[in-house]
Scaffold this active site. Structure first.
Site, PDB file in Angstrom:
ATOM      1  N   ARG A 104     -27.451  -6.780  -5.629  1.00 25.19           N
ATOM      2  CA  ARG A 104     -27.201  -6.208  -4.296  1.00 25.19           C
ATOM      3  C   ARG A 104     -28.499  -5.514  -3.906  1.00 25.19           C
ATOM      4  O   ARG A 104     -28.763  -4.400  -4.341  1.00 25.19           O
ATOM      5  CB  ARG A 104     -26.054  -5.205  -4.350  1.00 25.19           C
ATOM      6  CG  ARG A 104     -24.692  -5.809  -4.729  1.00 25.19           C
ATOM      7  CD  ARG A 104     -23.599  -4.790  -4.533  1.00 25.19           C
ATOM      8  NE  ARG A 104     -22.362  -5.149  -5.206  1.00 25.19           N
ATOM      9  CZ  ARG A 104     -21.447  -6.002  -4.722  1.00 25.19           C
ATOM     10  NH1 ARG A 104     -21.657  -6.592  -3.569  1.00 25.19           N
ATOM     11  NH2 ARG A 104     -20.335  -6.247  -5.394  1.00 25.19           N
ATOM     12  N   ASP A 154     -12.858 -11.056  -2.787  1.00 25.76           N
ATOM     13  CA  ASP A 154     -12.089 -10.180  -1.891  1.00 25.76           C
ATOM     14  C   ASP A 154     -11.376 -10.928  -0.758  1.00 25.76           C
ATOM     15  O   ASP A 154     -10.430 -10.415  -0.175  1.00 25.76           O
ATOM     16  CB  ASP A 154     -13.017  -9.127  -1.261  1.00 25.76           C
ATOM     17  CG  ASP A 154     -13.707  -8.269  -2.310  1.00 25.76           C
ATOM     18  OD1 ASP A 154     -13.195  -8.196  -3.437  1.00 25.76           O
ATOM     19  OD2 ASP A 154     -14.755  -7.684  -1.997  1.00 25.76           O
ATOM     20  N   ARG A 193       9.700   0.065 -18.589  1.00 23.84           N
ATOM     21  CA  ARG A 193       8.702   0.937 -17.980  1.00 23.84           C
ATOM     22  C   ARG A 193       8.307   0.459 -16.590  1.00 23.84           C
ATOM     23  O   ARG A 193       8.485  -0.714 -16.251  1.00 23.84           O
ATOM     24  CB  ARG A 193       7.424   0.932 -18.829  1.00 23.84           C
ATOM     25  CG  ARG A 193       7.493   1.850 -20.006  1.00 23.84           C
ATOM     26  CD  ARG A 193       6.213   1.744 -20.819  1.00 23.84           C
ATOM     27  NE  ARG A 193       6.276   2.669 -21.931  1.00 23.84           N
ATOM     28  CZ  ARG A 193       5.540   2.584 -23.035  1.00 23.84           C
ATOM     29  NH1 ARG A 193       4.673   1.599 -23.163  1.00 23.84           N
ATOM     30  NH2 ARG A 193       5.659   3.474 -23.989  1.00 23.84           N
ATOM     31  N   GLY A 202     -10.867  -5.713  -4.576  1.00 25.92           N
ATOM     32  CA  GLY A 202     -10.678  -6.225  -3.226  1.00 25.92           C
ATOM     33  C   GLY A 202     -11.456  -5.417  -2.203  1.00 25.92           C
ATOM     34  O   GLY A 202     -11.397  -5.691  -1.013  1.00 25.92           O
ATOM     35  N   ARG A 203     -12.148  -4.397  -2.669  1.00 24.94           N
ATOM     36  CA  ARG A 203     -12.896  -3.481  -1.789  1.00 24.94           C
ATOM     37  C   ARG A 203     -12.000  -2.985  -0.664  1.00 24.94           C
ATOM     38  O   ARG A 203     -11.000  -2.349  -0.937  1.00 24.94           O
ATOM     39  CB  ARG A 203     -14.148  -4.176  -1.242  1.00 24.94           C
ATOM     40  CG  ARG A 203     -15.241  -3.198  -0.880  1.00 24.94           C
ATOM     41  CD  ARG A 203     -16.401  -3.904  -0.241  1.00 24.94           C
ATOM     42  NE  ARG A 203     -17.230  -4.604  -1.200  1.00 24.94           N
ATOM     43  CZ  ARG A 203     -18.192  -4.040  -1.903  1.00 24.94           C
ATOM     44  NH1 ARG A 203     -18.489  -2.786  -1.728  1.00 24.94           N
ATOM     45  NH2 ARG A 203     -18.916  -4.747  -2.749  1.00 24.94           N
ATOM     46  N   ARG A 233     -12.977 -10.418 -11.815  1.00 26.88           N
ATOM     47  CA  ARG A 233     -14.098 -11.156 -11.218  1.00 26.88           C
ATOM     48  C   ARG A 233     -14.650 -12.239 -12.152  1.00 26.88           C
ATOM     49  O   ARG A 233     -15.360 -13.143 -11.714  1.00 26.88           O
ATOM     50  CB  ARG A 233     -15.201 -10.162 -10.849  1.00 26.88           C
ATOM     51  CG  ARG A 233     -15.903 -10.535  -9.577  1.00 26.88           C
ATOM     52  CD  ARG A 233     -16.632  -9.386  -8.982  1.00 26.88           C
ATOM     53  NE  ARG A 233     -17.856  -9.057  -9.677  1.00 26.88           N
ATOM     54  CZ  ARG A 233     -18.632  -8.035  -9.341  1.00 26.88           C
ATOM     55  NH1 ARG A 233     -18.299  -7.257  -8.329  1.00 26.88           N
ATOM     56  NH2 ARG A 233     -19.723  -7.787  -9.993  1.00 26.88           N
TER      57      ARG A 233
END
Ligand code: F6P
Length: 352
Positions: free
Chosen positions: A71, A127, A162, A170-171, A264
């Site tokens: 990035r 996403d 439980r 997924g931001r 991912r």
């Protein structure tokens, strides 16, 4: 043509299938193909390697990206843009294929503004938050991974009666939680687009616990899928629910699992391999026709954009992709409205 391909942003399963298709079909159609390593970071340094069909043999089944990804903070700056343009020239490129999500396609559009080379983008992000892209590369595998993980969690949850709160990536987009939640028989699905406050979320989940685990109820487990797009931390939600458990679900415990980057990775599903290949193949054809500043989209026939020879692949200008992406993220897109409407209708059935 001399064509370069790069993968950028969060990796997604199926990226390698697209890279291989660019290399193999590019070469087969008489082009020279190079791979840029580490996304736009690598482009800024001119880090290119030859991509021959033999060198990409058998990468289709691999998760992650063999080219590496990053990035880049520098690439969008004026200095980064100038360096990237200089490197495109120095490498003698005619065309560039950018495989990535929102940030990467925004970068492709920025770089393409004065057409230094012909540029096309392929949507790749688990996403599924890219405008005019029915299914991005990696989404199907991620959904399958979540469903498999939830099935495993459900086994142990049932054994102990439980409740589990499972958070998935997924931001800002709830798609993964929505689709996987339905397939995994979740009892509730929490997604950010609904914009519920923390107290509203707690109230809703307390109702779910009471309906499933209250006196006279025979349910053996409760599964709650929570999207990363819900900003309340999962541990905090669990703690708040625990405070009321004696009243809502006597004798029952609630635990949390954050699946994180597990979602991912992994070998791509057959669907992801196939759609990555078809998008990449259409990408090569688009470049040959000089079509610039567009994304190849996996859309139903008659969907947005121009048709290609492949009935499931359409050509959409990147400017339109990015506009629709904004609408997806601020919730004003009809696509989001429809998703939420359908899920609201299903909500009451989830606890039955
Ligand atoms: O965009 C893909 C994604 O996996 C998101 O779901 C997540 O929020 C983000 O990337 C995580 O990014 P990173 O691995 O850089 O922390």
């Amino acid at each position: 043509m001399k064509i370069a391909v790069l993968t950028s942003g969060g990796d997604s399963p199926g990226m390698n299938a697209a890279v291989r298709t660019i290399a193999v079909s590019g070469k087969g159609r008489g082009h020279e193909v190079v791979g840029i390593r580490r996304g736009y970071e690598g482009l800024l340094e001119g880090d290119a390697i030859p991509l021959d069909p033999a060198g990409v043999d058998s990468i289709t089944r691999l998760g992650g990206t063999v080219l590496g990804s990053a990035r880049s903070q520098v690439f969008p700056t004026p200095e980064g843009q100038a360096r990237a343009r200089a490197q495109l020239k120095a490498l003698g490129l005619d065309a560039l294929v950018v495989i990535g999500g929102n940030g990467s396609l925004t970068g492709a559009h920025l770089l393409g503004a004065d057409r230094p080379v012909t540029i096309v983008g392929l949507p790749a992000s688990i996403d599924n938050d890219i405008g005019h892209s029915g299914l991005a590369i990696g989404v199907d595998t991620a959904v399958n991974t979540i469903v498999e993980s939830c099935d495993r969690i459900s086994d142990t949850a049932r054994a102990h009666r439980r409740a589990f709160l499972v958070e998935v990536m997924g931001r800002n987009c709830g798609f993964l939680a929505m689709r996987a939640g339905i397939a995994a028989e979740a009892n509730a699905i929490l997604y950010g687009e609904k914009q519920l406050s923390e107290d509203e979320l707690v109230d809703r989940l307390r109702q779910v616990l009471r309906r499933c685990f209250g006196p006279g109820q025979a349910q053996k487990r409760v599964l709650i899928l929570k999207s990363e797009s819900v900003t309340v931390p999962t541990a905090r939600l669990t703690k708040r629910l625990q405070e009321h458990l004696a009243e809502d679900a006597p004798g029952v415990d609630i635990r949390e699992t954050v699946l994180g980057h597990l979602v991912r990775g992994g070998n791509p599903s057959a669907l992801d391999r196939m759609l990555a290949m078809r998008l990449a193949y259409a990408g090569i054809h688009a470049l040959e026709q000089g079509i610039h500043d567009v994304m190849l989209a996996w859309e139903p026939p008659g969907g947005h954009g121009r048709p290609t020879a492949d009935p499931s692949v359409r050509i959409v200008p990147l400017a339109e992709v990015l506009e629709e992406t904004k609408r997806l993220l601020d919730g004003s897109s009809p696509v989001i409205q429809k998703r939420m409407e359908l899920l609201s209708q299903a909500e009451d059935l989830l606890t039955i």
